[in-house]
Design an enzyme around this catalytic site. Sequence first.
Site, PDB file in Angstrom:
ATOM      1  CE  LYS A 101      -3.739  -0.729   2.496  1.00 54.18           C
ATOM      2  NZ  LYS A 101      -4.334  -0.952   3.833  1.00 54.18           N
ATOM      3  NE  ARG A 112      -5.247   3.229   3.743  1.00 57.45           N
ATOM      4  CZ  ARG A 112      -5.293   3.459   2.421  1.00 57.45           C
ATOM      5  NH1 ARG A 112      -4.664   4.514   1.892  1.00 57.45           N
ATOM      6  NH2 ARG A 112      -5.930   2.624   1.629  1.00 57.45           N
ATOM      7  N   GLY A 169      -6.305 -10.539   8.047  1.00 57.18           N
ATOM      8  CA  GLY A 169      -5.922 -11.012   9.372  1.00 57.18           C
ATOM      9  C   GLY A 169      -5.087  -9.976  10.085  1.00 57.18           C
ATOM     10  CG  MET A 225      -5.169  -2.852  13.241  1.00 55.61           C
ATOM     11  SD  MET A 225      -4.371  -1.315  13.653  1.00 55.61           S
ATOM     12  CE  MET A 225      -4.761  -0.352  12.203  1.00 55.61           C
ATOM     13  NE  ARG A 279      -6.104  -4.087  -3.445  1.00 56.10           N
ATOM     14  CZ  ARG A 279      -6.624  -4.282  -2.250  1.00 56.10           C
ATOM     15  NH1 ARG A 279      -5.866  -4.710  -1.276  1.00 56.10           N
ATOM     16  NH2 ARG A 279      -7.883  -4.030  -2.003  1.00 56.10           N
ATOM     17  CG  HIS A 297      -8.574 -43.651  -2.505  1.00 56.78           C
ATOM     18  ND1 HIS A 297      -9.807 -43.762  -3.098  1.00 56.78           N
ATOM     19  CD2 HIS A 297      -7.732 -44.427  -3.220  1.00 56.78           C
ATOM     20  CE1 HIS A 297      -9.715 -44.601  -4.100  1.00 56.78           C
ATOM     21  NE2 HIS A 297      -8.469 -45.021  -4.211  1.00 56.78           N
ATOM     22  CB  SER A 331      10.330 -42.668 -14.055  1.00 57.68           C
ATOM     23  OG  SER A 331       9.207 -41.902 -13.684  1.00 57.68           O
ATOM     24  CB  CYS A 348       5.599 -40.538 -12.791  1.00 57.84           C
ATOM     25  SG  CYS A 348       6.394 -41.930 -12.010  1.00 57.84           S
ATOM     26  CE1 TYR A 378       8.758 -38.584 -17.533  1.00 63.62           C
ATOM     27  CE2 TYR A 378      10.800 -38.943 -18.759  1.00 63.62           C
ATOM     28  CZ  TYR A 378       9.813 -39.416 -17.913  1.00 63.62           C
ATOM     29  OH  TYR A 378       9.855 -40.694 -17.432  1.00 63.62           O
TER      30      TYR A 378
HETATM   31  P1  ADP Z   1      -7.668  -2.421   3.423  1.00 58.79           P
HETATM   32  O1  ADP Z   1      -6.249  -2.825   3.446  1.00 58.79           O
HETATM   33  O2  ADP Z   1      -8.541  -3.303   4.224  1.00 58.79           O
HETATM   34  O3  ADP Z   1      -8.167  -2.169   2.053  1.00 58.79           O
HETATM   35  P2  ADP Z   1      -7.412   0.426   3.713  1.00 58.79           P
HETATM   36  O4  ADP Z   1      -6.280   0.942   4.510  1.00 58.79           O
HETATM   37  O5  ADP Z   1      -7.257   0.477   2.262  1.00 58.79           O
HETATM   38  O6  ADP Z   1      -7.738  -1.038   4.217  1.00 58.79           O
HETATM   39  O7  ADP Z   1      -8.646   1.288   4.174  1.00 58.79           O
HETATM   40  C1  ADP Z   1      -9.955   0.878   4.321  1.00 58.79           C
HETATM   41  C2  ADP Z   1     -10.876   1.923   3.712  1.00 58.79           C
HETATM   42  O8  ADP Z   1     -10.615   3.206   4.226  1.00 58.79           O
HETATM   43  C3  ADP Z   1     -10.696   2.025   2.221  1.00 58.79           C
HETATM   44  O9  ADP Z   1     -11.948   2.135   1.621  1.00 58.79           O
HETATM   45  C4  ADP Z   1      -9.899   3.277   2.049  1.00 58.79           C
HETATM   46  O10 ADP Z   1     -10.130   3.849   0.810  1.00 58.79           O
HETATM   47  C5  ADP Z   1     -10.398   4.143   3.196  1.00 58.79           C
HETATM   48  N1  ADP Z   1      -9.394   5.121   3.612  1.00 58.79           N
HETATM   49  C6  ADP Z   1      -8.162   4.857   4.042  1.00 58.79           C
HETATM   50  N2  ADP Z   1      -7.481   5.984   4.300  1.00 58.79           N
HETATM   51  C7  ADP Z   1      -8.311   7.013   4.024  1.00 58.79           C
HETATM   52  C8  ADP Z   1      -8.178   8.434   4.077  1.00 58.79           C
HETATM   53  N3  ADP Z   1      -7.038   9.011   4.438  1.00 58.79           N
HETATM   54  N4  ADP Z   1      -9.239   9.167   3.711  1.00 58.79           N
HETATM   55  C9  ADP Z   1     -10.390   8.581   3.324  1.00 58.79           C
HETATM   56  N5  ADP Z   1     -10.571   7.252   3.247  1.00 58.79           N
HETATM   57  C10 ADP Z   1      -9.542   6.461   3.591  1.00 58.79           C
HETATM   58 MG    MG Z   2      -7.820  -0.876   0.804  1.00 59.35          MG
END
Ligand code: ADP
Ligand code: MG
Length: 905
Positions: A25, A96, A105, A107, A369, A487, A795, A862, A882
């Site tokens: 990210k 984030r 999984g 935060m 991404r 199996h 083999s 194999c 192979y």
């Molecule tokens: P995830 O990894 O679960 O996608 P994100 O960090 O991308 O989590 O954030 C979750 C949501 O919060 C997303 O929809 C993202 O666009 C929104 N978001 C994150 N940062 C901001 C920000 N600075 N302003 C507005 N929306 C945000």
């Molecule tokens: Mg996101």
Amino acid sequence: MKTIYTFGNGQAEGRADMKDLLGGKGANLAEMNLIGVPVPPGFTITTEVCRLYNEKGREAVVALIKDDVMKSVAHIENLTGNKFNDPSNPQLVSVRSGAPVSMPGMMDTVLNLGINDAVAETMAQKSGNPRFAWDSYRRFVQMYGDVVLGMKPQNKNDIDPFEAIIEEMKEKKGVKLDTELDVDDLKELVVRFKAAVKENTGKDFPTDAYDQLWGAIYAVFDSWNNERAILYRRMNQIPEEYGTAVNVQAMVYGNMGNNSATGVCFSRDAGTGENLFNGEYLINAQGEDVVAGVRTPQQIMTVGSRRWAEMQGISEEERASKYPSLEESMPECAAELVKIQHNLEEHYHDMQDMEFTIQDGKLWLLQTRNGKRTGAAMVKIAMDLLREGAIDEKTVIKRMEPGKLDELLHPVFDKAAVKSAKVMAKGLPASPGAATGQIVFFADDAEEWASRKKKVIMVRIETSPEDLRGMSVAQGILTARGGMTSHAAVVARGMGKCCVSGAGTIKVDYKDRTVEMNGKTYNEGDWISINGSTGEVYDGAVATVDPDLGGDYAAVMALAEKYSKMDVYTNADSPRDALKARELGAHGIGLCRTEHMFFEGDRIKAMREMIIAPDEESRRVALNKLLPLQRGDFEGIFEAMDGYEVTIRLLDPPLHEFVPHQLETMRELAEETGRKLEEVKLICDGLEEFNPMLGHRGCRLGNTYPEITEMQARAIIEAALNVKAKGVDVHPKIMVPLIGVKPEIQMQADIINETAKKVFAERGETVAYKVGTMIEIPRAALVADQIAEVVDFFSFGTNDLTQMTFGYSRDDAGKFLSIYKELGILKEDPFQVLDQEGVGQLVEMATRKGRAANPDLNVGICGEHGGEPKSVKFCNKLNLDYVSCSPYRVPIARLAAAQAAVEAE
Ligand code: ADP
Ligand code: MG
Ligand code: MG
């Protein structure tokens, strides 16, 4: 040590290729800044700091990064003109997490951080929109309470404690949507949320913005080591030491009113690959509202909006008035978004998955991404990009996830039909595909029903080799027990047959011929459908459609063939499988097992007669009955593989597998052979072994009963001569199983060669053939140089080799392997992914020694591993000639081989 990288206003200290340090990210937020995409300013604390945090603890890390954090907050303030922790001119941020690889999984994100009562008042005044201020505030308390202060539902059946309060409030007010709550309601929510946090966690809700910020930063770092994250890393082989980055970013508000919005979008269709920009948005909303399904999201493009409405049965008028596209509701922002998604895709040369927010008419991008996609989309997008000139052929190869090709090879459920299907149980997606049929419980019933042109699904507690023929005629297999290497699972994958295994909640009653699922009792003959790609079991018949193997799929496979060096063979026991494998790109048969041939029709009788024969002479009589049958089978396979090598393995399993186990069948056998029941019973019972897999099997049979090898060699050579006479280009390879010492193979090779000589003399004609051996006993790998002197090819039978190198019985290992994986004792199931460190060392050594002793030695593998991408790449590294795998794995192996070749360049 640089601990923080800032970005904003078209500048950034990081770049896209710094994912290891900044997380995916963070690296892409930096990159988007650099290429002129509007992104709110912010900064990224590196993954290196997370590693230090884990090693040295909180205090050490705070001491290290405190000044940098302050400076970086100031960087945001300078660019926005607001101030963090200042009620008169407040700046809020989001915190984030973001690891180098995407990791559920971890935060969750906290939005609107920095808010408190005073700040909310200012925001209300300045924006003239108190609803926006208090909506942001209640969102913050909710997210922070949940994510940072640990205010979670007590158990998974409980509703989220905050949602419970909201529900209560909505009920009291008699409204349905969050948006219908007024400012006073929102204010009250904030108070009640905070009180609930205090009551449940004993913690006061922090009001100072910096306290909030540090709390969130710690929470991100701590989340790296929460149970969910650890488990996810183990399951997906993500290194523990990666660590996560923390992104702190200025908030932009999609909840500022009807000129604001938030959404997600894809530069192409992630399901089909169609080159159509698409996505969803919500007006006056924030963060993940779109995904969370609080309200019905609207489509970004009008084309998509119309398609959506049609599927929902919504009229054009209703759509245009209630659910307009972004193009219709905010045309300028939509046009800018179209341009940006185009630029991003052009920049990254791949389909992008993006998040955006519109604050009062101004568009901001928050994430981009490379988008996840189905197998079909993977193939189409790559080929489209190639034709567009965005990527080259080798990149197409590298982009493929070989395992995903599987999805393209099997019949598929009709998408709409699946949506309305009722899920009755869930098991493991053991063998992909879609199957619909009537329930049967026993193999003989399956055969009988199938002969009456009925479609059946075999439902079993578990399967055994006796079920093989039933399985082969069934549409699919559902088992209550057994894992991915059970199996049922292995056999089904080999057959390219849909299978759901280990559906633990179903209750099979063989006696009543019923199966209970999700409270409903199904009888024999009732219809169900199973989804081998998801593990779902549906009520009734769900419609399927045939996959299309032309077009882009064929084009990708042609590229794979062009770039791979190592060849791909198949494991096939019948002309039908052989033809299928050829169609899927196999260039030979690496393993043709002969034992299955003895089960068909009346053959088992002759086989049993042979086994219980009291002396060589009567054994030869029985073998002579088998000879023409085997010869016929081989002819069929040779013809199907015209022009290609066919490797036939001599009889391998312990004889006990062929004899009757029930008194009734024993009596039949006694009658047919004119012997006493007691006598027959004695022989059959006498064949029982404590450890059949290590018992009287493989070449040990052929060396103790040479006439068996003689018969099989004769059948192979005669079949080869017969088809050669018809003009077939035949290349037989005769393979001896389970060699451990040189004399074993010497003796077998002598029998084969003498038999061939005899047949050639009888016929006055010859055909070229090769003699080789399986390397599947560790000792054989150790003395491979000696063995190579006798044979033309090796083999590696990696199933047995794995079994014997680890000392794990493949049929029993399921019990502890899953626990071993969970505990991290083993990273992967060695029966699925070749253990390169141990078993792989034997493969490497035997190949090296074998080739040193016999430079012309031809080497392949194999076994299940021959179709597993990582294992295939390993074989490529060892320069094997192979890999051989089941027909439906051939394209996967071919692609993996091509990837290995391209990556090695
Ligand atoms: P995830 O990894 O679960 O996608 P994100 O960090 O991308 O989590 O954030 C979750 C949501 O919060 C997303 O929809 C993202 O666009 C929104 N978001 C994150 N940062 C901001 C920000 N600075 N302003 C507005 N929306 C945000
Ligand atoms: Mg996101
Ligand atoms: Mg999320």
